[in-house]
Design a protein around this motif. Structure first.
Motif, PDB file in Angstrom:
ATOM      1  N   ALA A   1      39.969  36.655  42.765  1.00 30.76           N
ATOM      2  CA  ALA A   1      40.535  35.382  42.308  1.00 30.76           C
ATOM      3  C   ALA A   1      41.646  35.612  41.295  1.00 30.76           C
ATOM      4  CB  ALA A   1      39.433  34.505  41.713  1.00 30.76           C
ATOM      5  N   ASN A   2      41.450  36.586  40.425  1.00 30.76           N
ATOM      6  CA  ASN A   2      42.481  36.888  39.423  1.00 30.76           C
ATOM      7  C   ASN A   2      43.795  37.318  40.067  1.00 30.76           C
ATOM      8  OD1 ASN A   2      40.700  36.331  37.371  1.00 30.76           O
ATOM      9  ND2 ASN A   2      40.257  38.468  36.883  1.00 30.76           N
ATOM     10  N   ARG A   3      43.708  37.921  41.268  1.00 33.30           N
ATOM     11  CA  ARG A   3      44.898  38.369  41.978  1.00 33.30           C
ATOM     12  C   ARG A   3      45.447  37.315  42.927  1.00 33.30           C
ATOM     13  NH1 ARG A   3      46.014  43.780  42.521  1.00 33.30           N
ATOM     14  NH2 ARG A   3      47.851  42.973  43.609  1.00 33.30           N
ATOM     15  N   GLY A   4      44.825  36.138  42.939  1.00 33.70           N
ATOM     16  CA  GLY A   4      45.313  35.067  43.791  1.00 33.70           C
ATOM     17  C   GLY A   4      44.935  35.216  45.251  1.00 33.70           C
ATOM     18  N   ILE A   5      43.920  36.025  45.546  1.00 36.89           N
ATOM     19  CA  ILE A   5      43.468  36.223  46.920  1.00 36.89           C
ATOM     20  C   ILE A   5      42.474  35.116  47.281  1.00 36.89           C
ATOM     21  CG2 ILE A   5      42.211  37.791  48.454  1.00 36.89           C
ATOM     22  CD1 ILE A   5      43.264  40.089  46.677  1.00 36.89           C
ATOM     23  N   PRO A   6      42.652  34.448  48.416  1.00 34.47           N
ATOM     24  CA  PRO A   6      41.737  33.356  48.792  1.00 34.47           C
ATOM     25  C   PRO A   6      40.300  33.835  48.929  1.00 34.47           C
ATOM     26  CG  PRO A   6      43.710  33.346  50.174  1.00 34.47           C
ATOM     27  CD  PRO A   6      43.738  34.627  49.400  1.00 34.47           C
ATOM     28  N   ILE A   7      39.373  33.109  48.306  1.00 34.95           N
ATOM     29  CA  ILE A   7      37.948  33.408  48.395  1.00 34.95           C
ATOM     30  C   ILE A   7      37.199  32.106  48.658  1.00 34.95           C
ATOM     31  CG2 ILE A   7      38.107  35.380  46.811  1.00 34.95           C
ATOM     32  CD1 ILE A   7      36.940  33.541  44.616  1.00 34.95           C
ATOM     33  N   PRO A   8      35.940  32.171  49.104  1.00 33.07           N
ATOM     34  CA  PRO A   8      35.160  30.935  49.269  1.00 33.07           C
ATOM     35  C   PRO A   8      34.930  30.267  47.920  1.00 33.07           C
ATOM     36  CG  PRO A   8      34.097  32.816  50.354  1.00 33.07           C
ATOM     37  CD  PRO A   8      35.174  33.378  49.491  1.00 33.07           C
ATOM     38  N   ARG A   9      34.816  28.946  47.916  1.00 32.70           N
ATOM     39  CA  ARG A   9      34.444  28.255  46.672  1.00 32.70           C
ATOM     40  C   ARG A   9      33.061  28.737  46.272  1.00 32.70           C
ATOM     41  NH1 ARG A   9      36.784  24.109  49.585  1.00 32.70           N
ATOM     42  NH2 ARG A   9      34.752  23.293  50.232  1.00 32.70           N
ATOM     43  N   THR A  10      32.967  29.271  45.049  1.00 33.70           N
ATOM     44  CA  THR A  10      31.758  29.982  44.631  1.00 33.70           C
ATOM     45  C   THR A  10      31.369  29.600  43.213  1.00 33.70           C
ATOM     46  OG1 THR A  10      32.405  31.880  46.013  1.00 33.70           O
ATOM     47  CG2 THR A  10      30.697  32.259  44.369  1.00 33.70           C
ATOM     48  N   ARG A  11      30.067  29.446  43.010  1.00 30.76           N
ATOM     49  CA  ARG A  11      29.523  29.269  41.664  1.00 30.76           C
ATOM     50  C   ARG A  11      28.506  30.377  41.409  1.00 30.76           C
ATOM     51  NH1 ARG A  11      27.523  23.196  42.292  1.00 30.76           N
ATOM     52  NH2 ARG A  11      27.372  23.927  44.454  1.00 30.76           N
TER      53      ARG A  11
END
Length: 264
Positions: free
Chosen positions: A90-100
């Motif tokens: 996420a810090n690198r701007g790579i798409p990831i699933p919405r996660t908690r």
């Protein structure tokens, strides 16, 4: 000489040993048991133990003596921790699933639609649950320990495994869940076929591997109607099923890349 560090000789390790012999590369297979803290083991070490904790400890121990370790312990620490991996991506701007990240299971969490709940570490789809209601979530939390990841469900579970070695994509494998399951893991009888990785997806996979600092890794990308999100980066990837599905000789490509890196 290259040292292959293992705890169990799987098909992947057998392939590495076999290809090293074919390529004429000196290789020693080593199963460490007791290590003297004051003793050093120089050279290049490819760490491929099943136990990620063991891999991280041994890698760090070897690096402390100046050995070149693939992958380094810092990489293994990140990739074994799915929460930390997703944070880095996420810090690198790579798409990831919405996660908690659910740190305290006793506090509960609101469920709005289907979500995937899994521990922050683990393999082969174990202890991964599809939760549809708040009641199901409450039941799951009563029987769970440790921090958990709560993620949106992306598509039907289909994903793409991409292997990256030394900054290059060597191939891709599409995995689909079998009827009655939503997990695509081959260990759970998911169906695997060769997948042609396009430029955009290849760039995403390489960026993901570079983000965690790995020399080589397996990148798992979830697919949903043309949308790609990186779900995991595996710092000690298995590749038996990948080889069968794609025909790519990962062991040979990995050894060739290591040999080339040693020249630099």
């Amino acid at each position: 000489m290259l040292t292959l560090v293992y705890d169990v000789i799987r098909e992947e390790e057998k392939a590495i040993i076999r290809e090293a012999e074919r390529m004429g590369l000196p290789l020693r297979a080593w199963r460490p048991t007791v290590l003297d803290v004051e003793e050093c083991h120089a050279g290049v070490h490819l760490v491929r133990t099943i136990s990620h904790l063991k891999a991280s400890v041994v890698a760090g121990f070897l690096e402390g003596c100046g050995a070149l370790v693939i992958n380094p312990h810092t990489v293994l620490n990140v990739t074994w921790n799915k929460a930390l991996t997703l944070r880095v991506l996420a810090n690198r701007g790579i798409p990831i699933p919405r996660t908690r990240l659910l740190v305290d299971n006793g506090q509960g969490i609101h469920v709005d639609g289907e979500v995937v709940v899994k521990p922050v570490s683990g393999s082969w789809g174990r202890r991964v649950s599809l939760v549809k209601t708040g009641e199901e979530m409450a039941t799951l939390l009563r029987h769970s320990e440790g921090p958990l990841l709560v993620q949106e469900r992306v598509g039907d579970g289909t994903d793409i495994r991409i292997i990256v070695i030394s900054g290059e994509v060597v191939g891709g494998m599409l995995r689909r869940p079998t009827a009655g399951d939503w997990r695509s893991n081959v260990a759970r009888n998911g169906v695997a076929v060769k997948y042609e990785v396009g430029d955009e997806l290849a760039e995403m996979a390489v960026k993901a591997v570079e983000s965690v600092g790995a020399f080589y890794a397996g990148v798992d990308v979830l697919v949903d109607d043309g949308r790609f999100v990186v779900n995991e980066v595996n710092g000690i990837p298995e590749f038996k099923a990948f080889h069968r599905a794609t025909g790519v000789n990962v062991a040979r490509k990995l050894l060739a890349a290591i040999a080339e890196a040693r020249k630099k």
